[in-house]
Scaffold this motif. Structure first.
Motif, PDB file in Angstrom:
ATOM      1  N   PRO A  32       0.818  -1.226   0.000  1.00 41.65           N
ATOM      2  CA  PRO A  32       0.000   0.000   0.000  1.00 41.65           C
ATOM      3  C   PRO A  32       0.846   1.268   0.000  1.00 41.65           C
ATOM      4  O   PRO A  32       0.389   2.310  -0.475  1.00 41.65           O
ATOM      5  N   ASP A  33       2.070   1.196   0.522  1.00 42.09           N
ATOM      6  CA  ASP A  33       2.949   2.363   0.573  1.00 42.09           C
ATOM      7  C   ASP A  33       3.847   2.432  -0.657  1.00 42.09           C
ATOM      8  O   ASP A  33       4.050   1.436  -1.361  1.00 42.09           O
ATOM      9  N   CYS A  34       4.380   3.638  -0.908  1.00 36.12           N
ATOM     10  CA  CYS A  34       5.316   3.813  -2.018  1.00 36.12           C
ATOM     11  C   CYS A  34       6.640   3.132  -1.698  1.00 36.12           C
ATOM     12  O   CYS A  34       6.998   2.913  -0.536  1.00 36.12           O
ATOM     13  N   LEU A  35       7.348   2.779  -2.748  1.00 38.41           N
ATOM     14  CA  LEU A  35       8.588   2.024  -2.590  1.00 38.41           C
ATOM     15  C   LEU A  35       9.676   2.633  -3.474  1.00 38.41           C
ATOM     16  O   LEU A  35       9.571   2.588  -4.706  1.00 38.41           O
ATOM     17  N   PRO A  36      10.740   3.260  -2.876  1.00 37.27           N
ATOM     18  CA  PRO A  36      11.876   3.737  -3.669  1.00 37.27           C
ATOM     19  C   PRO A  36      12.764   2.556  -4.051  1.00 37.27           C
ATOM     20  O   PRO A  36      13.194   1.778  -3.191  1.00 37.27           O
ATOM     21  N   LEU A  37      13.044   2.429  -5.338  1.00 40.34           N
ATOM     22  CA  LEU A  37      13.791   1.274  -5.847  1.00 40.34           C
ATOM     23  C   LEU A  37      14.963   1.736  -6.700  1.00 40.34           C
ATOM     24  O   LEU A  37      14.903   2.771  -7.364  1.00 40.34           O
ATOM     25  N   THR A  38      16.002   0.920  -6.678  1.00 44.90           N
ATOM     26  CA  THR A  38      17.149   1.097  -7.565  1.00 44.90           C
ATOM     27  C   THR A  38      17.247  -0.120  -8.454  1.00 44.90           C
ATOM     28  O   THR A  38      17.327  -1.253  -7.968  1.00 44.90           O
ATOM     29  N   LEU A  39      17.214   0.108  -9.790  1.00 44.87           N
ATOM     30  CA  LEU A  39      17.307  -0.972 -10.762  1.00 44.87           C
ATOM     31  C   LEU A  39      18.671  -0.927 -11.414  1.00 44.87           C
ATOM     32  O   LEU A  39      19.109   0.121 -11.907  1.00 44.87           O
ATOM     33  N   ALA A  40      19.361  -2.076 -11.416  1.00 43.63           N
ATOM     34  CA  ALA A  40      20.711  -2.174 -11.974  1.00 43.63           C
ATOM     35  C   ALA A  40      20.741  -3.249 -13.031  1.00 43.63           C
ATOM     36  O   ALA A  40      20.218  -4.354 -12.831  1.00 43.63           O
ATOM     37  N   LEU A  41      21.374  -2.920 -14.186  1.00 46.79           N
ATOM     38  CA  LEU A  41      21.502  -3.851 -15.300  1.00 46.79           C
ATOM     39  C   LEU A  41      22.876  -4.502 -15.269  1.00 46.79           C
ATOM     40  O   LEU A  41      23.902  -3.816 -15.148  1.00 46.79           O
ATOM     41  N   THR A  42      22.933  -5.807 -15.386  1.00 49.02           N
ATOM     42  CA  THR A  42      24.198  -6.538 -15.428  1.00 49.02           C
ATOM     43  C   THR A  42      24.135  -7.571 -16.533  1.00 49.02           C
ATOM     44  O   THR A  42      23.056  -8.008 -16.941  1.00 49.02           O
ATOM     45  N   SER A  43      25.330  -7.983 -17.031  1.00 49.01           N
ATOM     46  CA  SER A  43      25.431  -9.020 -18.055  1.00 49.01           C
ATOM     47  C   SER A  43      26.596  -9.925 -17.726  1.00 49.01           C
ATOM     48  O   SER A  43      27.699  -9.467 -17.427  1.00 49.01           O
ATOM     49  N   GLU A  44      26.359 -11.238 -17.764  1.00 54.49           N
ATOM     50  CA  GLU A  44      27.414 -12.185 -17.421  1.00 54.49           C
ATOM     51  C   GLU A  44      28.441 -12.339 -18.550  1.00 54.49           C
ATOM     52  O   GLU A  44      29.563 -12.760 -18.304  1.00 54.49           O
ATOM     53  N   TYR A  45      28.073 -12.035 -19.764  1.00 54.17           N
ATOM     54  CA  TYR A  45      28.968 -12.176 -20.910  1.00 54.17           C
ATOM     55  C   TYR A  45      29.078 -10.815 -21.597  1.00 54.17           C
ATOM     56  O   TYR A  45      28.374 -10.529 -22.575  1.00 54.17           O
ATOM     57  N   SER A  46      29.962  -9.981 -21.070  1.00 56.96           N
ATOM     58  CA  SER A  46      30.087  -8.615 -21.598  1.00 56.96           C
ATOM     59  C   SER A  46      30.683  -8.576 -22.993  1.00 56.96           C
ATOM     60  O   SER A  46      30.502  -7.596 -23.716  1.00 56.96           O
ATOM     61  N   GLU A  47      31.412  -9.664 -23.407  1.00 51.87           N
ATOM     62  CA  GLU A  47      31.970  -9.655 -24.760  1.00 51.87           C
ATOM     63  C   GLU A  47      30.891  -9.829 -25.809  1.00 51.87           C
ATOM     64  O   GLU A  47      31.084  -9.482 -26.980  1.00 51.87           O
ATOM     65  N   GLN A  48      29.738 -10.412 -25.457  1.00 49.81           N
ATOM     66  CA  GLN A  48      28.633 -10.555 -26.404  1.00 49.81           C
ATOM     67  C   GLN A  48      27.677  -9.366 -26.369  1.00 49.81           C
ATOM     68  O   GLN A  48      27.068  -9.027 -27.374  1.00 49.81           O
ATOM     69  N   LEU A  49      27.522  -8.736 -25.223  1.00 51.23           N
ATOM     70  CA  LEU A  49      26.524  -7.681 -25.066  1.00 51.23           C
ATOM     71  C   LEU A  49      27.130  -6.547 -24.258  1.00 51.23           C
ATOM     72  O   LEU A  49      27.759  -6.772 -23.223  1.00 51.23           O
ATOM     73  N   LYS A  50      26.914  -5.343 -24.746  1.00 49.34           N
ATOM     74  CA  LYS A  50      27.499  -4.173 -24.088  1.00 49.34           C
ATOM     75  C   LYS A  50      26.390  -3.171 -23.803  1.00 49.34           C
ATOM     76  O   LYS A  50      25.547  -2.898 -24.650  1.00 49.34           O
ATOM     77  N   ALA A  51      26.416  -2.644 -22.563  1.00 49.05           N
ATOM     78  CA  ALA A  51      25.418  -1.655 -22.170  1.00 49.05           C
ATOM     79  C   ALA A  51      25.755  -0.299 -22.754  1.00 49.05           C
ATOM     80  O   ALA A  51      26.922   0.077 -22.870  1.00 49.05           O
TER      81      ALA A  51
END
Length: 597
Positions: free
Chosen positions: A473-492
């Motif tokens: 019922p209450d508001c929720l402050p959230l932090t979303l973080a993106l990670t990748s286990e194979y950075s050589e295939q995918l880059k943020a």
């Protein structure tokens, strides 16, 4: 004696069908004469789908009545392949009662289901030679094969039944025939016809001992010791131990289940909570299932021992015609007498009164084989017991002592699940009680989702959509973080961490941009965790608890075919269009494409 009958009209889905036109017809047959006139009348079904009607009293020479109900507005022929409801119909054959004195008694059918503390009203009609004084009647009930204390009823209010009585408003008869005519039309000298039909009512109290089905016999004894009786049955849904289980819904992980259980004093209750997705309907005992089990303990006409053997006891001598064969004459009756009423109710009668009065007739002789019974089933269970293959996910299975009301708490597992709970209580005072089935949904404080494409090509940039739904019922402050286990295939590309505020029962979406690198499979994850930065939520109420969750998806990185150049020159060629030679020079060095200029 008149016959009161009710039929129930239902739709194909089992629900009541009101306002249906039903044609009711009956034919009264004599022995060896099956050419009986048909008398019909149309009725309209009530809101509950019921149709009640009355068949008038028949002459004593009538030995059977055939009743047929037809929904006439529906077709009874093939509709050339069309999907239609063919004409529904139902039939019934009535056997006449027999009394040497012409005394008959009928309990009108009981169609409603009685509940606790109800007053059960029995409408009784009977033939009599006077309406000045009612006979002393006895009421005997039996529940699941256990007789109850008989009740003597000697203060009855009686009234004469005539053509204008409300009870006879749905009678089926020709316009030229009146009720008095049908009673007087008696050409048999063996059975006298009493001049009156009287009506009286008897009230009985309903309690939990009568659940779910009970049978009842009403009878009186004439001065000549003849017993006049009829029997019927009624359904009761009454559990005196009132059990109630309530549960707080929409619990989130990290909290506790809180049950409020109510039952009678000194009740021992089994409380169980099962996974609603994995359990089957047969895994939980409900009131309906308990009533179904108890109905199997009901005893009626077709339960052993059989005592309606008047015609068998008057059978002639029998003698073997060969070593293994026995021949005897078969005797039967086309009537029913007072013993049938007791037999229908499950009573074994031992009395010096007159109960078996119906006449018997002889049929052809028959022979049957004498020998030992050859049965392939000996009544023993198989040595190989069936193994249990159903194991349900159980949150709680416990015995609890209850004295009125108690509270039960239990930890919630760390998974999103829908649970189903009920309680079964036993008390030495009020007996068994079963609560209604209650459900609760247990879920995480917030739901985290991630939408990704199945595959991308090398060098392609796409946006990944991550969405959050807040169950709190209450508001929720959230932090979303993106990670990748194979950075050589995918880059943020751009931000890999974003902060948002999601208020109660709302959702928000966050986009992360990524770019495909080398071919292969990449695993991309988004982790959401609550933080203590209340400034993100603009001074709205904020939950002070810490929650986190993570979601992962696979993305296949495909090879980009356009990145491979063709170094060999393309030979020149001519294209002739409409008789004109068009010289096309050599295509310049390009990627693999069709080169037209």
């Amino acid at each position: 004696m008149i016959s009161n009958i009710q039929i129930n009209v239902k739709k194909p889905n089992g629900k009541p069908a009101p306002a249906e036109i039903i044609e009711i017809c009956y034919e009264a047959y004599q022995r060896f004469d099956m050419s009986a006139p048909k008398r019909c009348k149309n009725f309209t079904s009530e809101l509950d789908g019921s149709v009640q009607f009355v068949i008038p009293a028949q002459p004593n020479f009538i030995q059977g009545i055939y009743v047929e109900a037809v929904a006439t507005k529906y077709p009874n022929v093939d509709s050339r392949g069309k999907r239609v409801l063919y004409q529904p119909m139902e039939s019934l054959y009535l056997t006449p009662w027999y009394s040497p004195s012409g005394s008959f008694l009928e309990i009108l059918p009981i169609h409603r289901i009685s509940e606790c503390q109800d007053k059960l009203k029995l409408d009784v009609i009977y033939t009599t030679d006077t309406i000045e004084q009612a006979p002393v009647m006895f009421v005997q009930m039996i529940r699941r094969g256990i007789p109850m204390k008989p009740v003597k009823v000697d203060q009855l209010h009686i009234q004469q039944l005539n053509q204008n009585s409300k009870m006879l408003k749905n009678i089926i008869m020709d316009e030229q025939i009146t009720l008095s005519d049908s009673l007087a039309k008696n050409i048999s000298t063996k059975i006298p016809t009493l001049p009156y039909i009287a009506h009286t009512s008897i009230e009985l109290e309903i309690n939990g001992q009568l659940t779910p089905i009970s049978r009842i016999v009403v009878f009186f004894v004439r001065n000549d010791r003849e017993v006049v009786a009829d029997s019927t049955y009624f359904f009761t849904e009454c559990l005196t131990n009132k059990v109630k289980l309530s549960i707080q819904k929409n619990k989130h992980i990290g909290a506790k289940f809180s049950f409020d259980l109510e039952a009678d004093q000194n009740s021992l209750c089994n409380v169980h909570v099962l996974d609603k997705a994995s359990k089957k309907d047969s895994s939980t005992l409900t009131k309906e299932k308990l009533f179904d089990v108890l109905r199997y303990q009901d005893i009626g006409r077709y339960n052993y021992p059989f005592q309606n053997g008047h015609c068998k006891t008057t059978t002639g001598d029998s003698a073997p015609t060969s070593g293994d064969m026995l021949t005897r004459s078969h005797r039967s009756s086309l009537y029913a007498d007072s013993l049938v009423a007791f037999d229908d109710a499950g009573f074994l009668v031992m009395a010096d009164l007159t109960l078996e009065t119906k006449p018997c007739i002889s049929s052809n002789k028959f022979s049957y084989l004498i020998g030992k019974r050859n049965s392939y089933y000996n009544g023993h269970k198989s040595a190989m017991e069936s193994l249990n293959t159903r194991f349900f996910k159980t949150l709680l299975w416990d015995l609890v002592q209850v004295n009125g009301k108690t509270e039960i708490q239990h930890n919630v597992p760390k998974e999103t699940t829908k649970w189903s709970a009920n309680a079964i209580c036993l008390s030495d005072i009020s007996g068994i009680g079963i609560s209604e089935l209650v459900s609760a949904e247990v879920h995480k404080p917030f739901y985290l989702g991630l939408t990704t494409p199945y595959s991308i090509v090398s060098g392609e940039s796409v946006e990944l959509k991550s969405f959050v739904y807040n169950y709190l019922p209450d508001c929720l402050p959230l932090t979303l973080a993106l990670t990748s286990e194979y950075s050589e295939q995918l880059k943020a590309q751009g931000k890999t961490t974003q902060s948002i505020c999601v208020c109660g029962n709302e959702s928000k979406t966050v986009n992360f941009k990524v770019k495909g690198q080398t071919p292969g499979k990449a695993i991309v994850s988004v982790k959401a965790s609550s933080n203590k930065d209340k400034s993100q939520c603009d001074k709205t109420p904020v939950s002070d608890k810490h929650f986190e969750d993570i979601v992962s998806r696979n993305i296949q990185i495909e090879t980009n075919v356009e990145s491979f150049a063709i170094d060999k020159p393309v030979p020149s060629f001519n294209v002739k269009i409409s008789g004109v030679d068009t010289g096309l020079g050599q295509c310049e060095k390009r990627h693999l494409k069709l080169c037209l200029r």
